[in-house]
Structure formats: C-alpha cells, structure tokens
Design an enzyme around this catalytic site. Sequence first.
Site, mmCIF file in Angstrom:
data_model
loop_
_atom_site.group_PDB
_atom_site.id
_atom_site.type_symbol
_atom_site.label_atom_id
_atom_site.label_comp_id
_atom_site.label_asym_id
_atom_site.label_seq_id
_atom_site.Cartn_x
_atom_site.Cartn_y
_atom_site.Cartn_z
ATOM 1 N N HIS A 23 0.843 -1.207 0.000
ATOM 2 C CA HIS A 23 0.000 0.000 0.000
ATOM 3 C C HIS A 23 0.878 1.257 0.000
ATOM 4 O O HIS A 23 0.589 2.233 -0.703
ATOM 5 C CB HIS A 23 -0.872 0.050 1.259
ATOM 6 C CG HIS A 23 -1.892 -1.044 1.351
ATOM 7 N ND1 HIS A 23 -1.825 -2.024 2.296
ATOM 8 C CD2 HIS A 23 -3.004 -1.296 0.617
ATOM 9 C CE1 HIS A 23 -2.855 -2.838 2.163
ATOM 10 N NE2 HIS A 23 -3.595 -2.425 1.147
ATOM 11 N N GLY A 133 -2.574 -1.869 -7.350
ATOM 12 C CA GLY A 133 -1.452 -2.812 -7.388
ATOM 13 C C GLY A 133 -1.691 -3.933 -8.378
ATOM 14 O O GLY A 133 -2.826 -4.351 -8.608
ATOM 15 N N LYS A 135 -0.835 -6.945 -7.896
ATOM 16 C CA LYS A 135 -1.073 -8.255 -7.268
ATOM 17 C C LYS A 135 -2.483 -8.719 -7.590
ATOM 18 O O LYS A 135 -2.713 -9.882 -7.886
ATOM 19 C CB LYS A 135 -0.858 -8.213 -5.755
ATOM 20 C CG LYS A 135 -0.982 -9.628 -5.174
ATOM 21 C CD LYS A 135 -0.578 -9.694 -3.752
ATOM 22 C CE LYS A 135 -1.636 -9.161 -2.843
ATOM 23 N NZ LYS A 135 -2.865 -9.987 -2.823
#
Length: 274
Positions: A23, A133, A135
Amino acid sequence: MIWRGEGLKIVLVPTMGFFHEGHLALMKHGRTLGDRLVVSLFVNPAQFGPSEDLQRYPRDLDRDAGLAREAGVNVLFTPSPEQMYPEGYQTYVTVEKLSQGLCGASRPGHFRGVATVVLKLFNLVQPHLAVFGEKDYQQLMIIRRLAADLNLPMDIVGCPIVRESDGLAMSSRNAYLTPEERAAALSLSYALKGAQKLAAAGEKSREKILDLVKRIITREPHTRIDYISLVHSDTLEEVDILKDEARLLLAVWVGSTRLIDNALLPEARYTCCV
Ligand code: PAF
C-alpha cells in the site's frame, strides 16, 4: 472537490486498509503523479461472499492513519458501510467477460462488488488518476475496462507487486498465516520464479509451465490450488502456447487463507509503474 477548481491534480489510491509496504508503495508512487493524494480505506462488504472473511478481515485504523500521514497522504477517506450502501441501495456495476474466470469463478459476485465500490469512490473523490497494485491483476484489468467502457475522465495506473524479502507477495491476508503456513506460502512466488526461468529458457507449452508450477506448490503441506492459469496480459484469455508476453496467475489456499499472486512470462527486464 475544491482542489479540482484550483487546477490541482488529484490522485486516488483505493484500499481496504491494514497497510503494508505494498500500500505504501502505491501511495509513494501516487504522490509523484499529482498534487494531492487521497487514500480511501473501506472494507467493502459488497465484494465479500457470504462465507468469506469480511468479519475477520484485519483492521487497524489508528495505525493506518499514522502510516498515511507519514506517507504524505492529504486525505484518508474512511466512509462507513451505511454511507456507501444506505438503506434502499440497489445499483451495481458488472464488467461482464473479464469478471467471469479466475478469481471471478471462485468468488461469484466479487468483481461486481469491486467495480461498484470503485466507481462510487471515483465519483465521490473525482480523481484525475487512480493507482492500483498488480497483485490483484484481474482487478486491475477490470478497472481499466470499466474506466474505458464508461468513459471515465481519468487514468488508471498499475504498480508492480511488492514482495517480502523472501518473495512472498505482500497482502493484508498474510496476517492470517501460521508460521508453518507462512513457510508453505513461499511456494507461490517460488513457483512463479520457476515458471519464469522455464519460459526464459525457451519453454512455450502452457501444459509444461503449469505442470511445474503445480508440482512446486503441491509438494508443500497446507496448500490447495484454487486455480493456476496462463493468460493474455490484457484480455485474460487463456493461452496454449507462449508467444509474446503472458501472465501467469494463481490462487492457492494455504490453510484457510486464500492467497493470490502473478508474474509476467517471460520475466520483465525492468519494472516500473505504468
Ligand atoms: O484491492 C482492494 O483493496 C479492493 O479490492 C479495492 C480496490 C480497494 C476495492 O474495495
């Protein structure tokens, strides 16, 4: 937003809190992209299934507020579920095809909840740009599609996965792992690295690449594969033969925690936010 009127560029980083280095990297990059940084922190009930971890999802608002301040965040926006979904709420957004496979198949309704809350956050904050992100790679592709399809006047920026020093992709859900599960969870990034090496050595067959990944993960205790998939980087359609660039995406249960990770095949020679 008064800042818009002042001609300032607003960047939004949407999060569900319990901040980790991943983050903070999004925030750090966000700071460089505009004049004002807004971070939203909202554990969105609409993206959790009835038997999922909404109740136990880790939360620590005080710690998050401190970290956000240190990261130079101008506004930490923390709406309540009642503010986001007041009584009578009934409007949802679905990005059709991209939401169907992969995590969408294992978590029905998840991306409908994500697309809905993200669009609401965009409307509330009115950023010029939002950072996500990689991910959650499928999520990033869905949000890019949402922004393009609905003509949202803003840019969507993706940032590379941030990993622990031993390779585990950072995730708020890593907090659920016992020490043994934490050790077993390393097999995810290890398997992705193995696949990248195989691809770099010239292997093009989906079957052989996925086979290696499967073997590396399943030899660890506590692991149960949800899916492993080799897909086109933009369309997320399955690829049989590795031609140019593809993404290897996986979701694996480690004990009672579902983790996701992904990698570009062959490996990117450099990483940057785009
Ligand atoms: O990636 C997340 O944390 C969430 O899915 C998001 C984008 C903040 C929407 O709730």
